[in-house]
Structure formats: structure tokens, C-alpha cells
Design a protein around this motif. Structure first.
Motif, PDB file in Angstrom:
ATOM      1  N   LEU A  68      -7.209   3.066  25.191  1.00  0.00           N
ATOM      2  CA  LEU A  68      -6.277   2.201  24.467  1.00  0.00           C
ATOM      3  C   LEU A  68      -5.100   1.787  25.332  1.00  0.00           C
ATOM      4  O   LEU A  68      -4.430   0.799  25.055  1.00  0.00           O
ATOM      5  CB  LEU A  68      -5.765   2.915  23.212  1.00  0.00           C
ATOM      6  CG  LEU A  68      -6.815   3.199  22.154  1.00  0.00           C
ATOM      7  CD1 LEU A  68      -6.248   4.067  21.045  1.00  0.00           C
ATOM      8  CD2 LEU A  68      -7.341   1.891  21.573  1.00  0.00           C
ATOM      9  N   GLU A  88     -18.016  -0.247  26.215  1.00  0.00           N
ATOM     10  CA  GLU A  88     -18.778  -0.286  24.960  1.00  0.00           C
ATOM     11  C   GLU A  88     -19.569   1.018  24.759  1.00  0.00           C
ATOM     12  O   GLU A  88     -19.581   1.590  23.669  1.00  0.00           O
ATOM     13  CB  GLU A  88     -19.700  -1.515  24.985  1.00  0.00           C
ATOM     14  CG  GLU A  88     -20.914  -1.480  24.080  1.00  0.00           C
ATOM     15  CD  GLU A  88     -20.580  -1.698  22.607  1.00  0.00           C
ATOM     16  OE1 GLU A  88     -19.435  -2.082  22.308  1.00  0.00           O
ATOM     17  OE2 GLU A  88     -21.465  -1.455  21.762  1.00  0.00           O
ATOM     18  N   ARG A  91     -17.191   3.763  23.730  1.00  0.00           N
ATOM     19  CA  ARG A  91     -16.716   3.623  22.344  1.00  0.00           C
ATOM     20  C   ARG A  91     -17.782   4.016  21.333  1.00  0.00           C
ATOM     21  O   ARG A  91     -17.473   4.525  20.264  1.00  0.00           O
ATOM     22  CB  ARG A  91     -16.263   2.185  22.091  1.00  0.00           C
ATOM     23  CG  ARG A  91     -14.871   1.929  22.610  1.00  0.00           C
ATOM     24  CD  ARG A  91     -14.293   0.626  22.111  1.00  0.00           C
ATOM     25  NE  ARG A  91     -13.159   0.277  22.961  1.00  0.00           N
ATOM     26  CZ  ARG A  91     -13.263  -0.497  24.023  1.00  0.00           C
ATOM     27  NH1 ARG A  91     -14.413  -1.063  24.323  1.00  0.00           N
ATOM     28  NH2 ARG A  91     -12.222  -0.734  24.774  1.00  0.00           N
ATOM     29  N   LEU A  98      -5.693   8.553  15.586  1.00  0.00           N
ATOM     30  CA  LEU A  98      -4.426   8.305  16.274  1.00  0.00           C
ATOM     31  C   LEU A  98      -3.325   9.138  15.638  1.00  0.00           C
ATOM     32  O   LEU A  98      -3.479   9.676  14.544  1.00  0.00           O
ATOM     33  CB  LEU A  98      -4.070   6.825  16.171  1.00  0.00           C
ATOM     34  CG  LEU A  98      -5.079   5.855  16.762  1.00  0.00           C
ATOM     35  CD1 LEU A  98      -4.638   4.430  16.478  1.00  0.00           C
ATOM     36  CD2 LEU A  98      -5.209   6.078  18.259  1.00  0.00           C
ATOM     37  N   THR A 101      -1.843   6.330  12.034  1.00  0.00           N
ATOM     38  CA  THR A 101      -2.522   5.167  11.487  1.00  0.00           C
ATOM     39  C   THR A 101      -2.385   5.247   9.981  1.00  0.00           C
ATOM     40  O   THR A 101      -2.635   6.284   9.389  1.00  0.00           O
ATOM     41  CB  THR A 101      -4.018   5.166  11.833  1.00  0.00           C
ATOM     42  OG1 THR A 101      -4.155   5.147  13.240  1.00  0.00           O
ATOM     43  CG2 THR A 101      -4.705   3.943  11.262  1.00  0.00           C
ATOM     44  N   PHE A 119     -19.462  -0.254  12.391  1.00  0.00           N
ATOM     45  CA  PHE A 119     -19.190  -0.584  13.797  1.00  0.00           C
ATOM     46  C   PHE A 119     -20.113   0.143  14.766  1.00  0.00           C
ATOM     47  O   PHE A 119     -20.182  -0.219  15.934  1.00  0.00           O
ATOM     48  CB  PHE A 119     -17.746  -0.212  14.162  1.00  0.00           C
ATOM     49  CG  PHE A 119     -16.705  -0.892  13.305  1.00  0.00           C
ATOM     50  CD1 PHE A 119     -16.880  -2.201  12.886  1.00  0.00           C
ATOM     51  CD2 PHE A 119     -15.554  -0.220  12.922  1.00  0.00           C
ATOM     52  CE1 PHE A 119     -15.918  -2.826  12.097  1.00  0.00           C
ATOM     53  CE2 PHE A 119     -14.594  -0.841  12.139  1.00  0.00           C
ATOM     54  CZ  PHE A 119     -14.777  -2.140  11.724  1.00  0.00           C
ATOM     55  N   TYR A 120     -20.794   1.188  14.293  1.00  0.00           N
ATOM     56  CA  TYR A 120     -21.585   2.029  15.204  1.00  0.00           C
ATOM     57  C   TYR A 120     -23.073   1.744  15.056  1.00  0.00           C
ATOM     58  O   TYR A 120     -23.577   1.567  13.950  1.00  0.00           O
ATOM     59  CB  TYR A 120     -21.309   3.517  14.922  1.00  0.00           C
ATOM     60  CG  TYR A 120     -19.881   3.898  15.205  1.00  0.00           C
ATOM     61  CD1 TYR A 120     -19.489   4.319  16.471  1.00  0.00           C
ATOM     62  CD2 TYR A 120     -18.911   3.800  14.215  1.00  0.00           C
ATOM     63  CE1 TYR A 120     -18.171   4.652  16.746  1.00  0.00           C
ATOM     64  CE2 TYR A 120     -17.587   4.127  14.476  1.00  0.00           C
ATOM     65  CZ  TYR A 120     -17.219   4.552  15.739  1.00  0.00           C
ATOM     66  OH  TYR A 120     -15.919   4.864  16.000  1.00  0.00           O
TER      67      TYR A 120
ATOM     68  N   LYS B 195      -4.944  -1.004  16.211  1.00  0.00           N
ATOM     69  CA  LYS B 195      -5.174  -0.065  17.311  1.00  0.00           C
ATOM     70  C   LYS B 195      -6.341   0.857  16.983  1.00  0.00           C
ATOM     71  O   LYS B 195      -7.199   1.126  17.830  1.00  0.00           O
ATOM     72  CB  LYS B 195      -3.895   0.750  17.510  1.00  0.00           C
ATOM     73  CG  LYS B 195      -3.857   1.558  18.769  1.00  0.00           C
ATOM     74  CD  LYS B 195      -2.453   2.151  18.891  1.00  0.00           C
ATOM     75  CE  LYS B 195      -2.276   2.920  20.174  1.00  0.00           C
ATOM     76  NZ  LYS B 195      -0.897   3.431  20.273  1.00  0.00           N
ATOM     77  N   ARG B 196      -6.385   1.312  15.737  1.00  0.00           N
ATOM     78  CA  ARG B 196      -7.480   2.181  15.320  1.00  0.00           C
ATOM     79  C   ARG B 196      -8.815   1.442  15.437  1.00  0.00           C
ATOM     80  O   ARG B 196      -9.827   2.010  15.827  1.00  0.00           O
ATOM     81  CB  ARG B 196      -7.244   2.663  13.881  1.00  0.00           C
ATOM     82  CG  ARG B 196      -8.347   3.539  13.306  1.00  0.00           C
ATOM     83  CD  ARG B 196      -8.419   4.852  14.046  1.00  0.00           C
ATOM     84  NE  ARG B 196      -9.589   5.642  13.638  1.00  0.00           N
ATOM     85  CZ  ARG B 196     -10.784   5.545  14.202  1.00  0.00           C
ATOM     86  NH1 ARG B 196     -10.984   4.682  15.171  1.00  0.00           N
ATOM     87  NH2 ARG B 196     -11.776   6.305  13.794  1.00  0.00           N
ATOM     88  N   LEU B 197      -8.802   0.157  15.071  1.00  0.00           N
ATOM     89  CA  LEU B 197     -10.047  -0.614  15.114  1.00  0.00           C
ATOM     90  C   LEU B 197     -10.531  -0.841  16.542  1.00  0.00           C
ATOM     91  O   LEU B 197     -11.731  -0.781  16.799  1.00  0.00           O
ATOM     92  CB  LEU B 197      -9.873  -1.958  14.392  1.00  0.00           C
ATOM     93  CG  LEU B 197      -9.733  -1.875  12.872  1.00  0.00           C
ATOM     94  CD1 LEU B 197      -9.473  -3.250  12.294  1.00  0.00           C
ATOM     95  CD2 LEU B 197     -10.974  -1.267  12.237  1.00  0.00           C
ATOM     96  N   VAL B 198      -9.624  -1.092  17.483  1.00  0.00           N
ATOM     97  CA  VAL B 198     -10.110  -1.306  18.846  1.00  0.00           C
ATOM     98  C   VAL B 198     -10.560  -0.012  19.510  1.00  0.00           C
ATOM     99  O   VAL B 198     -11.168  -0.049  20.574  1.00  0.00           O
ATOM    100  CB  VAL B 198      -9.123  -2.024  19.796  1.00  0.00           C
ATOM    101  CG1 VAL B 198      -9.107  -3.486  19.541  1.00  0.00           C
ATOM    102  CG2 VAL B 198      -7.752  -1.413  19.746  1.00  0.00           C
ATOM    103  N   ALA B 199     -10.272   1.120  18.875  1.00  0.00           N
ATOM    104  CA  ALA B 199     -10.805   2.379  19.403  1.00  0.00           C
ATOM    105  C   ALA B 199     -12.258   2.582  18.963  1.00  0.00           C
ATOM    106  O   ALA B 199     -12.904   3.532  19.381  1.00  0.00           O
ATOM    107  CB  ALA B 199      -9.946   3.553  18.943  1.00  0.00           C
ATOM    108  N   THR B 200     -12.753   1.695  18.109  1.00  0.00           N
ATOM    109  CA  THR B 200     -14.166   1.748  17.707  1.00  0.00           C
ATOM    110  C   THR B 200     -14.926   0.687  18.508  1.00  0.00           C
ATOM    111  O   THR B 200     -14.303  -0.144  19.173  1.00  0.00           O
ATOM    112  CB  THR B 200     -14.338   1.420  16.211  1.00  0.00           C
ATOM    113  OG1 THR B 200     -14.092   0.021  16.036  1.00  0.00           O
ATOM    114  CG2 THR B 200     -13.387   2.213  15.342  1.00  0.00           C
ATOM    115  N   PRO B 201     -16.245   0.682  18.430  1.00  0.00           N
ATOM    116  CA  PRO B 201     -16.994  -0.374  19.141  1.00  0.00           C
ATOM    117  C   PRO B 201     -16.959  -1.731  18.444  1.00  0.00           C
ATOM    118  O   PRO B 201     -17.692  -2.626  18.835  1.00  0.00           O
ATOM    119  CB  PRO B 201     -18.433   0.170  19.175  1.00  0.00           C
ATOM    120  CG  PRO B 201     -18.418   1.500  18.541  1.00  0.00           C
ATOM    121  CD  PRO B 201     -17.146   1.681  17.825  1.00  0.00           C
ATOM    122  N   MET B 202     -16.109  -1.888  17.417  1.00  0.00           N
ATOM    123  CA  MET B 202     -16.027  -3.178  16.727  1.00  0.00           C
ATOM    124  C   MET B 202     -15.829  -4.318  17.715  1.00  0.00           C
ATOM    125  O   MET B 202     -15.025  -4.214  18.631  1.00  0.00           O
ATOM    126  CB  MET B 202     -14.846  -3.144  15.754  1.00  0.00           C
ATOM    127  CG  MET B 202     -14.640  -4.425  14.988  1.00  0.00           C
ATOM    128  SD  MET B 202     -13.040  -4.452  14.146  1.00  0.00           S
ATOM    129  CE  MET B 202     -11.956  -4.857  15.527  1.00  0.00           C
TER     130      MET B 202
END
Ligand SMILES: Nc1ncnc2c1ncn2[C@@H]1O[C@H](COP(=O)(O)OP(=O)(O)O)[C@@H](O)[C@H]1O
Ligand SMILES: [Mg+2]
Lengths: 328, 357
Positions: A68, A88, A91, A98, A101, A119-120, B195-202
Motif C-alpha cells: 500500500l 496481482e 494480492r 488496516l 477502516t 474479488f478473489y 485503501k482497504r479495497l486496493v489491498a484486495t485483488p479488486m
């Protein structure tokens, strides 16, 4: 996509995390050097803790490892891969919570987890995730209706839905009541017992002691001590701490060198209002201490003895107190 | 009915979940729903009523001689719009000069006739003179030489409210896109959700597409409510095709979502994004012809007026609803091209500049 079996094995042999000479400075009037040459290796399957006071650089470090933040210099390898080439892939294999959040209040637990699950490529079902953090009762509750501990467990669940190899937790129990903290510790132990690697940061020495296989004590952006909690505590030179005080006007009449000479004492600290002795055997030290006081005609005002903790390690290394730093 | 706990639906596409999340968040804020749909309706109602006077304005006439008053009263009774008032010559002159009366009638110094005193530069005054004269001449027996009949333009389609509704619709699309997208983004940035979302593979583009998709979904009830209300209360009806109008509405929603995203792409406080948003909207509030035609601006300003994205949106909607235009006339294609250019540029720049942490 099509992972070669040999290649996967190759990655599996690499440590979960390697940091080499990591540095990060934030521009400003005085430039803030948050991380100054930090080296770290986290092995597969261990629960590793970064312990340090507020402002030590824990969040900066963990966020660099999570991809990040960009380090100013230094190398990071996560699961044998580098962020620049395999972002990728990393991730897909990590889970992150965090430090702060606030997930959308209006969504339910299930909706939030459905979202993160989507997302996975692979992962566990949302139901299993909810069960593993004991939120299955609350699956249709809005996040606004959850307690602090439940919100934190949900944050952990969002990190678990992708079935990560490596889990990051930044100050997972800060601000929680003791019951919620213990409940979260149980959950994290169960995750580690399933073979996951965990990297967490904390400024609670009890958390690091009870939860972590290995701990790195971080201060001013550097690792100042590294080892299992047992090893670190042993390095202070004694499992026990004997603390005593005499009536205030007599305090300075006690002599540090004479105290150090007492049976099994390995170090002495003058804490201004009291004296603190590290002792290998408290039951040898205490009688010797009492006879010393008797001989010097000093009036004992207080005497406590306890197991040495990581707190004492921090105090010994920095001359400062973990807890005092937090309120400052 | 609660679902059995074993029925974990297999995950849908991330855009679906991201969009549903936005929709749920919106629907679960009843006050936000209410205001975003109710405000434009209120505006149509208030302005529609204010400019939808059923009766024509009265014609005010001051007469400075009471004998004359009686004589004229008889003759002018037939026209209820004409209101006669006795006044001294000084009073009446002052009233005429200050616009409080439209016409002054006094006795002629010679003969039995009278004199009209009026202001030839003031339209009400001119029309009062001809209306009064016409009524007098007719009651004295004058016949029309040519047969004529009148048709009123206050029929549906030609009134101010018909002109206003596409303007309000455009304003709603602009506000919805900017506030809806811009606010949501900044809020997610402040709460560290981005920030939380960009820590995922989204995929980042999935996130931005979902913002657009949810905006399009929110805009449809907005259009239906505004047009439905205008139709029910004022009988406002579109001359052209509703499909064409919907296409323009959605393109507009897309454009202003893109601009909202651009405005919010770096802002990290509500104050900052509100300020930027007002800065962006102000010129369009003033110059894009929400309340009156952009033709009223001087030629020198036209290039700027016409390039603002709200102007082609409202013009295209007006062309469809007022003139029955389609989408493929050159003027309409030009407007669509301006909107599409704005949306492409803003979306591309926002994607490039977007700050996630
Ligand atoms: N974005 C930032 N800009 C400037 N300074 C920062 C920023 N983030 C953190 N710092 C500073 O860097 C140091 C380390 O912060 P952090 O990594 O958050 O420590 P910790 O998590 O151990 O409390 C602190 O002095 C903090 O004030
Ligand atoms: Mg921190």
C-alpha cells in the motif's frame, strides 16, 4: 493462471516475508524518517509480531509489506514474490486488516463479505468465514449495529474470505475491551493453527507475548530486538522482577552497586520512586534484599515481585516505558 | 423470510457486488433518497406555479376627469382586464412615470375627445393604449375590416413550465452525478475503505465502473419522478421519443459521474470536495440555460456557454421534448459528441489521478 507445480513448490520454500534495509521518509518541514533500515524475515506458518510504541513505524512498515505504500528504498519480498512484478499474485494470496477502516455502516455482515469474496479467484465461503469469527448470528445485522469487537472480527473475516496464505493485522485489538481482545486472540490462534502465516503489529506486550511465536521489537523505525518472547525475556537477564521502595527521603541512600551484588540480581534500575531488580531467583534475592535494608537501616515502603515481560525488555533496551509512550 | 444459513450464494462479478453495495447504501438512507428525488419536484412545482399564471395581467388606467371616467366606464365594461382609477393629474403622471399605471387618459383641450398619455418604450403601456382604444372604438360601433381569430400559446408545449422541466432535469443529472459520486468517493477515502479495497485483488476499473453503474440506476427513478410529476400537475408532455430522452439522460448521468469522479479524485476532506463541486457547478448554474434560453447571452460568450457540459445536455433534452427532435440530427449529434468527449476525458483523467490511500 496455470501454475507450474515446481514453480509453486519453489515459492513455498521461500519465507513468507523478507525485508532488506527498508527505509521510508515522509516529506515535511523536518523530514519524518518513519522507517530507518529495517530488516525482517517472517517464516511460513509462524505468527510474527511487530511490537513497539506509537510512532515506532509499525504501520508504515506493515503497509509497505502489504503493497500500500512505496518504500523510499530497500527490498520487500512477499511469499517469494516482488510487488513490482507479481502484485496481482500477491494480492490474491494475502489478507489485510488496516489499523483504521470503517466499513460501510449501511451494509450487512453478509453483504460486506459477499463483496470482498467476489474479488478473489479462490477462497472460502462467506458462511465459513462468518463462522470462523463467530459472526454467523449477526449475518443480517448492519455494521452500524455491531460492537467494536464484532466490527474488528468482521474486518478479520474480510481478510479471510480469500483464504490467504498470509494474514496482516495492524493493531487488531486496540480499543477493545478485555473480553473482546481474548475472543479475537482465540480466533487468531485458530487461524495460525490452520497453518497460516500471520504478521501483526501491537503496542500491547501481553498481546505479543501470548499470541506471537516470534517478536521484533521496533523503535524509531528499526528492529532493536528479535526472538521468541521467551528468548527476549531471558535476554533481560532474569525471569523475575523484584521492585521495592523505601520511604521517600531515604531513596537515594540505597546504593545501586550494593544492590547489584545481592544474590542472583542481574541488573538494577533506579525508577526514581522505587528500585527495580532483575533476578534469576526471586526467592534468593528477596531475603538478601531484606537483610541489606536492615543493615543500612532503610525502612521498606513497598515490595512486589512478578514475572519479567516484554515490557521489561523494552525498558532495558530503550530506557523508556512502552506504556508511557502511548499516553505521551 | 430469512435465508437458510447453508445457502451461500456463489459470488457474482465484482462489479455486481460493488454496484449493489452502492445501491443498498443509498436506499438505506431514507433522507438522502427523499431529498435527491423530492427537491427537483419541489422546484418544478414552485417555478411552474409562479410562471403559470392562469389570468392575464390587468391593464391599469388612470383617468384625470371624473366625468370622462363615467363615460369610459360604460364603454370599457366589456373588458374585465381594464381597471380604471381616478387620479389627479400630478398623481397620475407620477404613477405613469414610475410604472405603477400603464396609461393615463385626460380630456382633450379642444373638442369632446380625449388624449392617451403613455410611454412608447414600455410594452405594457403600448399594449394598454391599443387595448383601451380598441375597446372604445368597438363599443362605439367600429367593425373589423378583416376577420381574424386568436390561438393561445399557453397550450401545453409552449409554456414556461414546458421549457423549465428539461432544465430542471439537467440540473438534477448534474447535481446527482457530482454529489452522488464525488461525495461517496471522498467519504470512502476518509473512512479508509478505498485503501482497504486496493489491498484486495479488486480491479480499480471495476470500482470506477460500479460508481457509474450505480449512478445510472439512481438516475432512472429521478427522471421518472420529475417527468411524471410535471406531466400529472402541468400536463407537460414530450413531443419527441421517450427513448431518445432516456439515451440523453443516461449519457448525461455518465458524463457528470465522470466529472464527479474527477472532482473527487484527490480530495481528502468533505470541505475540499464541496468547495470544488460548487466551483465546478456554478458556471453551469449561471450559463447553461436551466431557467432561460442560452440565446440571451451575448455572442462573444457563446463558445464558452456551449462547451459547458450541462448546456448540450439541456439543449438536447429541450430539442426532444419541445421540438420532437430525434438523436441523429446534426445539432443533436453535436451535443452528444460534446457530452461524450467530456465523459471520456473526465473518466480517463480520474482513473489516472485517482488517489486510493
Ligand atoms: N503520511 C504521513 N506523513 C507524515 N508522517 C507520517 C505519515 N504517516 C506516519 N507518519 C509518521 O511516521 C512515524 C511512524 O508512524 P507509524 O508507522 O504510523 O507508527 P506506528 O504505527 O508504529 O504508530 C510517526 O512519527 C508518524 O507521525
Ligand atoms: Mg500504527
Amino acid at each position: 493462471m496455470n501454475h507450474d507445480q515446481d514453480e509453486t513448490d519453489l515459492y513455498q520454500q521461500k519465507p513468507a516475508i523478507v525485508c532488506r534495509d527498508l527505509r521510508k521518509s515522509y516529506p515535511g518541514k523536518p523530514v519524518v524518517e518513519a522507517v530507518r533500515g529495517l530488516n525482517l524475515q517472517v517464516n511460513r506458518g509462524e505468527c510474527f509480531g511487530l511490537l513497539g510504541p506509537n510512532g515506532a513505524g509499525k504501520t508504515t512498515t506493515i503497509e509497505i509489506i502489504e503493497g500500500l505504500l512505496q518504500p523510499s528504498s530497500g527490498d520487500v519480498e512477499v511469499l517469494g514474490r516482488s510487488w513490482t512484478r507479481d502484485g496481482e499474485a500477491i494480492r490474491q494470496r494475502i489478507g489485510v486488516t488496516l489499523q483504521e477502516t470503517q466499513l460501510s455502516d449501511k451494509l450487512t455482515v453478509r453483504e460486506t463479505l459477499d463483496l470482498f469474496r467476489s474479488f478473489y479467484r479462490t477462497g472460502i465461503t462467506v458462511d465459513v468465514a462468518m463462522k470462523s469469527v463467530s459472526l454467523d448470528e449477526k449475518k443480517d445485522a448492519r455494521i452500524s449495529q455491531l460492537s467494536g469487537g464484532q466490527k474488528q472480527r468482521l474486518a478479520v473475516a474480510t481478510a479471510l474470505v480469500g483464504d490467504p496464505e498470509l494474514l496482516f493485522l495492524d493493531e487488531p485489538t486496540t480499543g477493545l475491551d478485555p473480553t473482546s481482545r481474548r475472543q479475537l486472540w482465540e480466533i487468531l490462534r485458530a487461524i495460525r493453527d490452520r497453518g497460516k502465516t500471520i504478521l501483526l503489529t501491537t503496542h500491547y506486550m501481553d498481546e505479543a507475548e501470548r499470541l506471537c511465536d516470534r517478536v521484533a521489537i521496533v523503535d524509531h523505525g528499526q528492529v532493536i530486538a528479535l526472538g521468541t518472547p521467551r528468548e527476549l525475556i531471558a535476554s533481560v537477564g532474569g525471569d523475575h522482577i523484584v521492585e521495592f521502595s523505601v520511604v521517600a527521603e531515604q531513596h537515594s541512600r540505597a546504593d545501586a552497586f550494593r544492590l547489584l551484588a545481592l544474590a542472583d540480581v542481574t541488573s538494577v534500575r533506579d525508577e526514581v520512586d522505587r528500585w527495580s531488580l532483575n533476578s534469576k531467583m526471586a526467592h534468593h534475592t528477596i531475603p538478601a534484599l531484606l537483610s541489606y535494608l536492615e543493615a543500612e537501616n532503610l525502612a521498606l515502603a513497598g515490595l512486589t515481585t512478578r514475572q519479567a515481560s516484554l515490557e521489561d525488555v523494552f525498558v532495558k533496551l530503550t530506557g523508556r516505558n512502552l506504556k508511557e509512550e502511548q499516553t505521551a | 423470510m430469512t435465508q437458510p444459513s447453508s445457502s451461500s450464494s456463489s459470488p457474482q462479478h465484482p462489479i455486481y457486488h460493488l454496484t449493489m453495495a452502492r445501491i443498498m447504501e443509498f436506499l438505506r438512507q431514507p433522507d438522502a433518497v427523499f431529498w435527491s428525488y423530492f427537491f427537483p419536484v419541489l422546484m418544478v412545482l414552485a417555478l411552474g406555479l409562479a410562471f403559470n399564471k392562469r389570468q392575464e395581467p390587468p391593464v391599469l388606467v388612470d383617468i384625470v376627469d371624473s366625468q370622462l371616467h363615467e363615460k369610459l366606464n360604460e364603454a370599457l365594461k366589456a373588458n374585465p382586464r381594464i381597471q380604471l382609477k381616478d387620479a389627479s393629474i400630478e398623481q397620475a403622471t407620477l404613477r405613469l412615470r414610475t410604472g405603477r399605471t400603464d396609461l393615463l387618459i385626460e380630456k382633450a383641450t379642444e373638442g369632446s375627445g380625449h388624449v392617451y398619455v403613455f410611454d412608447p418604450l414600455r410594452p405594457e403601456s403600448v399594449s394598454a393604449r391599443s387595448l383601451v382604444d380598441d375597446s372604445l372604438q368597438r363599443s362605439a360601433g367600429r367593425k373589423d375590416a378583416v376577420e381574424v381569430s386568436d390561438r393561445s400559446t399557453s397550450d401545453a408545449g409552449g409554456r414556461y413550465v414546458d421549457f423549465l422541466v428539461p432544465g430542471i432535469l439537467g440540473m438534477n443529472i448534474m447535481g446527482g452525478g457530482l454529489w452522488g459520486v464525488g461525495f461517496a468517493v471522498v467519504q470512502m477515502r476518509i473512512r479508509k475503505v478505498l485503501k482497504r479495497l486496493v489491498a484486495t485483488p479488486m480491479k480499480k476499473s471495476h470500482f470506477l465502473w460500479s460508481l457509474l453503474a450505480s449512478r445510472l440506476v439512481f438516475q432512472i427513478p429521478g427522471v421518472v419522478i420529475i417527468l411524471g410529476f410535471a406531466w400529472l400537475t402541468f400536463g407537460v408532455a414530450a413531443q419527441g421519443s421517450m427513448m431518445a430522452a432516456l439515451v440523453v439522460v443516461l449519457l448525461g448521468a455518465l458524463t457528470f459521474s465522470g466529472i464527479g469522479m474527477l472532482v473527487a479524485c484527490r480530495a481528502n476532506s468533505i470541505e475540499m470536495v464541496s468547495g470544488l463541486m460548487n466551483l465546478v457547478m456554478l458556471p453551469m448554474w449561471l450559463f447553461s440555460g436551466i431557467f432561460f434560453s442560452t440565446d440571451r447571452f451575448p455572442d462573444a460568450m457563446q463558445p464558452i456557454v456551449q462547451i459547458l457540459p450541462l448546456t448540450p445536455l439541456i439543449s438536447a433534452l429541450r430539442a426532444i421534448t419541445l421540438e420532437g427532435a430525434g438523436l441523429f440530427e446534426p445539432a443533436q449529434l453535436m451535443r452528444i459528441a460534446i457530452l461524450a468527449t467530456w465523459s471520456l476525458i473526465s473518466f480517463a483523467v480520474a482513473l489516472k489521478w485517482f488517489r486510493w490511500t
